[in-house]
Write an enzyme that holds these catalytic residues in place. Structure first.
Site, PDB file in Angstrom:
ATOM      1  N   ARG A   1     -11.631 -40.329  13.233  1.00  8.61           N
ATOM      2  CA  ARG A   1     -11.122 -38.967  13.411  1.00  8.61           C
ATOM      3  C   ARG A   1     -12.252 -37.953  13.382  1.00  8.61           C
ATOM      4  NH1 ARG A   1      -6.108 -37.640   9.690  1.00  8.61           N
ATOM      5  NH2 ARG A   1      -6.365 -35.821  10.996  1.00  8.61           N
TER       6      ARG A   1
ATOM      7  N   LYS B   1     -16.679 -31.201  14.513  1.00  6.13           N
ATOM      8  CA  LYS B   1     -15.217 -31.377  14.624  1.00  6.13           C
ATOM      9  C   LYS B   1     -14.499 -30.108  14.180  1.00  6.13           C
ATOM     10  CE  LYS B   1     -13.019 -33.460  11.107  1.00  6.13           C
ATOM     11  NZ  LYS B   1     -11.906 -32.751  10.457  1.00  6.13           N
ATOM     12  N   ASN B   2     -14.884 -29.579  13.027  1.00  2.00           N
ATOM     13  CA  ASN B   2     -14.124 -28.462  12.464  1.00  2.00           C
ATOM     14  C   ASN B   2     -14.397 -27.136  13.163  1.00  2.00           C
ATOM     15  OD1 ASN B   2     -12.877 -30.206  10.785  1.00  2.00           O
ATOM     16  ND2 ASN B   2     -14.083 -29.700   8.957  1.00  2.00           N
TER      17      ASN B   2
ATOM     18  N   ARG C   1      -2.166 -29.179   0.219  1.00  2.00           N
ATOM     19  CA  ARG C   1      -2.758 -28.304   1.244  1.00  2.00           C
ATOM     20  C   ARG C   1      -1.683 -27.394   1.840  1.00  2.00           C
ATOM     21  NH1 ARG C   1      -6.637 -31.763   5.083  1.00  2.00           N
ATOM     22  NH2 ARG C   1      -7.508 -29.730   5.545  1.00  2.00           N
TER      23      ARG C   1
ATOM     24  N   ASP D   1     -16.432 -31.326   1.765  1.00  2.00           N
ATOM     25  CA  ASP D   1     -16.481 -32.440   2.728  1.00  2.00           C
ATOM     26  C   ASP D   1     -17.704 -33.339   2.528  1.00  2.00           C
ATOM     27  OD1 ASP D   1     -14.139 -31.527   3.793  1.00  2.00           O
ATOM     28  OD2 ASP D   1     -15.063 -30.501   5.483  1.00  2.00           O
TER      29      ASP D   1
ATOM     30  N   CYS E   1      -0.983 -34.712   2.386  1.00  2.00           N
ATOM     31  CA  CYS E   1      -2.353 -35.062   2.707  1.00  2.00           C
ATOM     32  C   CYS E   1      -2.995 -35.735   1.508  1.00  2.00           C
ATOM     33  CB  CYS E   1      -3.123 -33.809   3.066  1.00  2.00           C
ATOM     34  SG  CYS E   1      -4.806 -34.178   3.502  1.00  2.00           S
TER      35      CYS E   1
END
Ligand code: EPU
Length: 434
Positions: free
Chosen positions: A401, A22-23, A121, A309, A116
């Site tokens: 997501r 994803k990133n 952030r 993460d 967030c």
């Protein structure tokens, strides 16, 4: 809304295929805007964040076509610089559009990302980099407006108080690839996702040296072309399945990965007695002998450190290993929203500032729990896999997501996990404590 129901106690066994990252994919969608030609991205995970990004690009004027479940064609011949609040507010990663829009159109208008749940952030480092390149940056009614007509190359230190910034580095790279002259980025993020972005940009004709290090030199070119690029595997998803194997004391082969991306994480797993073995170039087998497990210490840091993460999932794993484990957050010091939910399941965890101290080894009990963000969702699911009885995870839209088909992949490994409408729950469990 949907929920996940997990009946704990199954030992996971078998093979699981990891999806694209994803990133890595999200900034690559943005990078496609740097050329007026067609770009094809392959191995793109099918996630709601990716679909949002596709919608934003379409709003900006790009022709977008899905080529099956995991490939996208992006043709941004005619685009405009004004990103819509309604879409941008749903996803922080849309800030990655700033660099490409300014580079290609010399103008960008992007609503400032909102709050967030994983912590503060800010985007000051993104904006500072653009400022140092001579762009005129202003904030009007919550919208970041950048005039890049006087952009010039610069030497920029892009680190901040928490170290390097991943999407800030992506933005600075993308802003400079079309700026004539040599831009130097010192203190750049060196995550594999940034290296993959550089690889894609090089295919488009960008001139970047030092990719994958903290010091990047970018020689601006006049024009970039389209390209075909395959997104790297998702290292966070891979590590989540390794921990799913470990937490259930199972035997799982995680395939389609780049083992070198798992350095600091693999070291912690091995030190805690979890057996990881590389099988060929793209597979890791995880096995766990419960008698050999030891508590562990984790400090999250930018790459090549232990990824933030994975902190929540590692916290769930620590809850099942007898002894004291300590997890320290250095990237997002308040990213501990999973802990109150783990406590509901009977975990013993205390928070001392940015340190989670886990007294592991107590039996976890199934409970209704609420996902607060993507990685917290994964942590609660891992805990549910070993808890006695049933766990119901609410707000799983966070999960969708960032993990492609997670419940299906876990089911294939033997987990008893199902996706249900919230109405299927006993009334007493429909609304966990807010
Ligand atoms: N920071 C600043 N100023 C900035 C930018 C960042 O102070 O201008 C601080 C942040 O507050 C944080 C640290 O620097 O303390 C690192 O933040 P970074 O900018 O690297 O995070 P990001 O680029 O916004 C990406 C991932 C996150 C991941 C972080 C850290 C994407 C789309 N997102 O975010 O992924 O946690 O890097 O590795 O790449 C996730 O996938 O669950 C996720 C949150």
């Amino acid at each position: 809304m949907e929920i996940l129901r997990i009946q704990g106690g199954q030992r996971l066994e078998g093979r699981v295929q990891v999806s694209g990252s994803k990133n890595a994919a999200l900034p690559q969608f943005a990078a496609a805007l740097l050329s007026g030609e067609e770009t094809i991205l392959e191995n793109v995970p099918d996630l709601s964040d990716v679909r949002f990004m596709g919608e934003i690009l379409a709003h900006l004027g790009a022709d977008i076509e899905r080529l099956g479940q995991n490939a996208w064609k992006i043709h941004p011949a005619n685009i405009h610089p004004d990103a819509p609040y309604e879409l941008v507010r749903k996803m922080r990663a849309s800030i990655c559009l700033l660099g490409p829009l300014v580079a290609r159109l010399k103008r960008a208008k992007i609503p400032m990302p909102g709050g967030c749940v994983i912590g503060h952030r800010p985007i000051d480092l993104h904006l500072r980099a653009l400022n140092e390149m001579g762009a005129n940056v202003s904030l009007n009614q919550g919208v970041v407006e950048v005039d890049g007509t006087s952009m010039k190359p610069a030497t920029i230190f892009i680190g901040g108080r928490h170290g390097s910034t991943v999407t800030g580095t992506a933005n600075a790279i993308m802003a400079s690839v079309l700026t004539q002259g040599t831009t130097v980025l010192d203190g750049a993020a060196c995550e594999p996702e940034i290296l993959d972005l550089c690889t894609m940009l090089e295919k488009m004709g960008a001139k970047i040296s030092g990719a994958g290090s903290h010091l990047l030199k970018i020689e601006g070119v006049e024009k970039l072309q389209g390209c075909t690029h395959r997104v790297i595997p998702d290292r966070i998803e891979a590590a989540t399945y390794i921990m799913a194997g470990a937490i259930t004391r199972g035997e799982v082969c995680v395939q389609g990965i780049q083992p070198s991306h798992l350095g600091a994480f693999a070291k912690v797993m091995k030190e805690s007695g979890i057996q990881l073995q590389e099988l060929g170039e793209d597979t890791i087998e995880v096995k766990t002998d419960p008698s050999g497990l030891k508590p562990f210490e984790v400090i999250t840091l930018p790459h090549p450190g232990f990824p933030t993460d994975l902190q929540a999932q590692a916290c769930a794993l620590a809850c099942t290993i007898p002894g004291l484990s300590i997890l320290t957050e250095r990237v997002y010091p308040s990213r501990f929203m999973h802990i109150p939910e783990l406590l509901r399941m009977g975990a013993e965890v205390s928070l001392e500032g940015a340190n989670a101290i886990v007294r592991g080894g107590k039996t976890l009990n199934g409970a209704p729990v609420m996902a607060s963000d993507l990685r917290a969702s994964a942590a609660l699911i891992l805990a549910g896999l070993v808890a006695e009885g049933e766990t119901w995870v609410h707000r799983i839209y966070h999960l969708d997501r960032g993990y492609e088909l997670l419940d299906k992949k876990l089911r294939n490994l033997g987990a008893r996990i199902e996706r249900l409408p919230e109405s299927a729950l006993p009334p007493a469990f429909r609304s966990p404590v807010d």
